[in-house]
Design a protein around this motif. Structure first.
Motif, short mmCIF file in Angstrom:
data_model
loop_
_atom_site.label_atom_id
_atom_site.label_comp_id
_atom_site.label_asym_id
_atom_site.label_seq_id
_atom_site.Cartn_x
_atom_site.Cartn_y
_atom_site.Cartn_z
N LEU A 119 0.74 -1.16 -0.03
CA LEU A 119 0.00 -0.01 0.05
C LEU A 119 0.93 1.26 0.03
O LEU A 119 0.51 2.27 -0.11
CB LEU A 119 -0.92 0.00 1.30
N GLY A 120 2.42 1.12 0.01
CA GLY A 120 3.12 2.23 0.04
C GLY A 120 3.09 2.79 1.70
O GLY A 120 2.51 2.21 2.54
N LYS A 121 3.32 4.16 1.95
CA LYS A 121 3.08 4.74 2.82
C LYS A 121 1.74 5.04 3.42
O LYS A 121 0.95 5.24 2.49
CB LYS A 121 3.74 6.14 3.11
N LEU A 122 1.12 4.45 4.49
CA LEU A 122 -0.29 4.66 4.84
C LEU A 122 -0.48 5.83 5.29
O LEU A 122 0.22 6.66 5.63
CB LEU A 122 -0.13 3.50 6.07
N THR A 123 -1.69 6.05 4.89
CA THR A 123 -2.42 7.44 5.27
C THR A 123 -3.59 7.77 5.96
O THR A 123 -3.40 8.42 7.10
CB THR A 123 -2.64 8.16 3.62
N THR A 124 -4.72 6.84 5.59
CA THR A 124 -5.83 6.94 6.46
C THR A 124 -6.26 5.59 6.75
O THR A 124 -6.08 4.45 5.91
CB THR A 124 -6.55 7.64 5.73
N VAL A 130 -13.65 4.02 20.18
CA VAL A 130 -12.33 3.55 19.83
C VAL A 130 -11.05 4.79 20.04
O VAL A 130 -11.08 5.82 19.68
CB VAL A 130 -12.20 3.29 18.22
N GLU A 131 -9.98 4.39 20.82
CA GLU A 131 -8.89 5.20 21.27
C GLU A 131 -8.01 5.30 19.94
O GLU A 131 -7.95 6.53 19.52
CB GLU A 131 -8.30 4.75 22.40
N TYR A 132 -7.57 4.24 19.63
CA TYR A 132 -6.78 4.53 18.10
C TYR A 132 -6.58 3.18 17.52
O TYR A 132 -6.97 2.01 18.08
CB TYR A 132 -5.27 4.98 18.60
N VAL A 133 -5.98 3.18 16.35
CA VAL A 133 -5.76 2.02 15.56
C VAL A 133 -4.26 1.91 15.33
O VAL A 133 -3.72 3.12 14.92
CB VAL A 133 -6.72 1.94 14.21
N HIS A 136 7.54 -1.00 9.66
CA HIS A 136 6.78 0.40 9.84
C HIS A 136 5.55 0.66 10.51
O HIS A 136 4.57 -0.17 9.85
CB HIS A 136 6.85 1.15 8.47
N THR A 137 5.29 1.21 11.57
CA THR A 137 4.11 1.16 12.40
C THR A 137 3.71 2.34 12.13
O THR A 137 4.31 3.48 12.59
CB THR A 137 4.51 0.83 13.85
N TYR A 138 2.13 2.59 12.05
CA TYR A 138 1.43 3.84 11.99
C TYR A 138 0.45 3.74 13.07
O TYR A 138 -0.27 2.74 13.18
CB TYR A 138 0.69 3.90 10.59
N LEU A 156 -9.67 7.89 9.74
CA LEU A 156 -8.63 8.34 10.88
C LEU A 156 -7.14 8.86 10.03
O LEU A 156 -7.07 8.18 9.06
CB LEU A 156 -8.31 7.32 11.81
N VAL A 157 -6.57 9.62 10.32
CA VAL A 157 -5.40 10.30 9.50
C VAL A 157 -4.27 9.68 10.69
O VAL A 157 -4.08 9.80 11.71
CB VAL A 157 -5.46 11.70 9.60
N GLY A 158 -3.45 8.99 9.59
CA GLY A 158 -2.15 8.31 10.59
C GLY A 158 -0.95 8.95 10.57
O GLY A 158 -0.70 9.87 9.59
#
Length: 526
Positions: free
Chosen positions: A244-249, A265-268, A277-279, A300-302
């Motif tokens: 997916l390349g660099k993750l965005t949303t 939901v607090e976060y994903v 790489h962790t987003y 959600l924007v990561g």
């Protein structure tokens, strides 16, 4: 290494405001290719017997073979789309288990890529992956720590058997840990990659009581996954899809079924299991009818989390990118006991900064631009700055009743649609603005997606920025009689001087061609 770092750091120096440097992805690729050639030359120096086309890869294969004779624990399975759904709700720790740092594992990743046919290609891919993971120096140190093997393969005078030179060389490579490369992700765009997802619901508010069926869709610069159904009561899972390349949303939602269809939901977190790489995608909002702004799905924007390298490896990092929205801002409902009120000066400043960020983005060469989505929807982005404008001086509603900016915009739309038929306003320009505003609000309300009121406001701002209509709409709303009813006299939107300066700032976005990520405007017919 010096040339590569100057190129890379030079680019970041520009972001910090020093000088002007121009480097493109092509140059970065050329430099990495020269580094790979150089490594091949080092590994070919003083070989006892030349084996295969790539000396580096053949050394790695020997090392792998030796290690397999002394088996190590831990294996890696990639069968089926959902590889595992390990953790159930009862588990307490919300962090992902760390990925094992393993030279052999990284070799296996490369060996699994069927597109790479030659040994030279494999060696290059392995170098790129190690650089992206900031492990090149460490991996090569491990490879050369097998002295028996090095003695067997190399003559006494070989570069790799001269300790001083070898140490100096590994030390040079260590300096790459100071910068972020995406030289593997951006080159192998068609390979399959396992992604690991972790959803962290709020512990405080009955995270375990959830009966609906959730789904998630992950988007990156190279594509998106489509909707993935999450098995009920599963908060962690791994799936495979094309890079997916660099993750965005991340879009996350549920079908509102069952007795308890409310989810905070607090976060994903999403991790690329090959590059590590962790987003993190902060949320901090409810998903459920009748909760918060009534949203059943959120965009959600990561942001990429920075890795903590070993203590002994020199700590130095490239400047962080914009942040995605923090928790506090996301409880955004306008209620009397809300977060500290900002004054008009602070609000103007944040609008200025948000617009400035977008202008700077377009003045950078294309290869170096960060995420436009973060500049629009991230913390301190355009959406949150305009949110502050519309919240300023908003009349406090009756107790226990939340009023959202979207409620005000819908009322304004109703007002203009009623006006439109009676043709009360002769000025042509003004009518066009009113019609475009009503058309956009209607289109967003008619979207098949279950987006809440704040999500709709976000969509309107993004579309208005794309079509260069925001400054027209602000002028329109400042003159609207609904504004007179719903805002205090001290509100920013009622102050002509402030509104005019806001319009001038937003006009600077007109010269830029803003393209929106598909996930932001999915399902809108306009």
């Amino acid at each position: 290494t010096k040339r590569m770092l100057v190129e890379k750091m030079g680019r970041e120096a520009v972001e910090l405001g020093h000088g002007e440097v121009n480097i493109t992805g092509v140059e970065e690729n050329t430099l990495i290719a020269s580094l790979c050639d150089l490594l091949e030359r080092i590994w070919s120096h003083g070989l006892q017997v030349k084996q295969g086309k790539s000396a580096l890869w053949s050394h790695l294969l020997h090392y792998q073979e030796n290690r397999q004779r002394k088996p190590t624990s831990g294996s890696f399975s990639t069968s089926g789309i959902l590889l595992d759904s390990e953790r159930r709700k009862s588990d307490a720790s919300p962090a992902m288990s760390p990925l094992r740092v393993s030279l052999i594992q990284d070799m296996r990743h490369i060996q699994n890529i069927s597109e790479i046919k030659t040994d030279v290609g494999k060696a290059r891919a392995w170098v790129r992956l190690s650089m992206e993971k900031k492990l090149l120096s460490r991996h090569l140190k491990h490879l050369l720590s097998d002295h028996e093997l090095t003695k067997k393969l190399y003559k006494r005078y070989a570069f790799l058997r001269c300790d001083d030179e070898k140490e100096q060389f590994l030390y040079h490579l260590l300096s790459f840990n100071a910068v972020d490369y995406f030289c593997f992700t951006n080159v192998f765009t068609t390979i399959l990659i396992p992604y690991h997802i972790l959803i962290v619901p709020s512990k405080k508010l009955g995270g375990s009581m959830f009966t609906a069926n959730p789904w998630i869709c992950i988007s990156g610069e190279l594509g998106e996954t489509g909707v993935l159904q999450i098995p009920r009561n599963t908060l962690e899972m791994t799936f495979e899809c094309q890079n997916l390349g660099k993750l965005t949303t991340v879009q996350i939602g549920h079908d509102n079924s069952g007795l308890y269809a409310k989810w905070l939901v607090e976060y994903v977190m999403v991790r690329n299991e090959v590059t590590g790489h962790t987003y993190k995608f902060p949320c901090g909002r409810w998903l459920g009818k009748g909760m918060d702004d009534g949203s059943l799905e959120r965009i959600l924007v990561g942001e990429l989390l920075t890795s903590h390298t070993e203590v002994d490896e020199r700590q130095c990092r490239t400047p962080p990118l914009q942040q995605s929205p923090s928790m506090i801002r996301r409880f955004v409902t306008i209620s009397p006991n809300n977060k500290p009120k900002l004054n008009t000066g602070q609000i103007q400043e944040s609008i200025g900064e948000a617009v400035n960020g977008i202008v700077k983005h377009f003045h950078k060469p294309e290869k170096e631009r960060g995420s436009l989505t973060l500049l629009l929807c991230g913390e301190g982005g355009l959406v949150s700055a305009l949110e502050q404008v519309f919240q300023h001086g908003f009349k406090s509603p009756r107790l226990f009743k939340n009023v959202f900016i979207w409620d005000f915009l819908e009322k304004a739309q109703g007002y203009y649609e009623a006006l439109d038929q009676n043709e009360l306003v002769p000025e042509e320009n003004w009518q066009t603005r009113a019609r475009s505003f009503c058309r956009f609000v209607t289109a967003i309300n008619n979207t098949p997606r279950n987006i809440g009121k704040d999500g709709k406001f976000q969509m309107l701002v993004c579309l208005g920025a794309r079509d260069h209509l925001l400054h027209h709409w602000i002028a329109l709303l400042a003159d609207c009689s609904i504004t007179a009813q719903m805002y205090e006299d001290t509100a920013l939107i009622k102050d002509h001087t402030l509104v005019n300066s806001l319009i001038r700032v937003l006009q600077t976005l007109q010269e830029f061609n803003i393209t929106l990520e598909a996930s932001l405007v999915k399902g809108i017919d306009i």
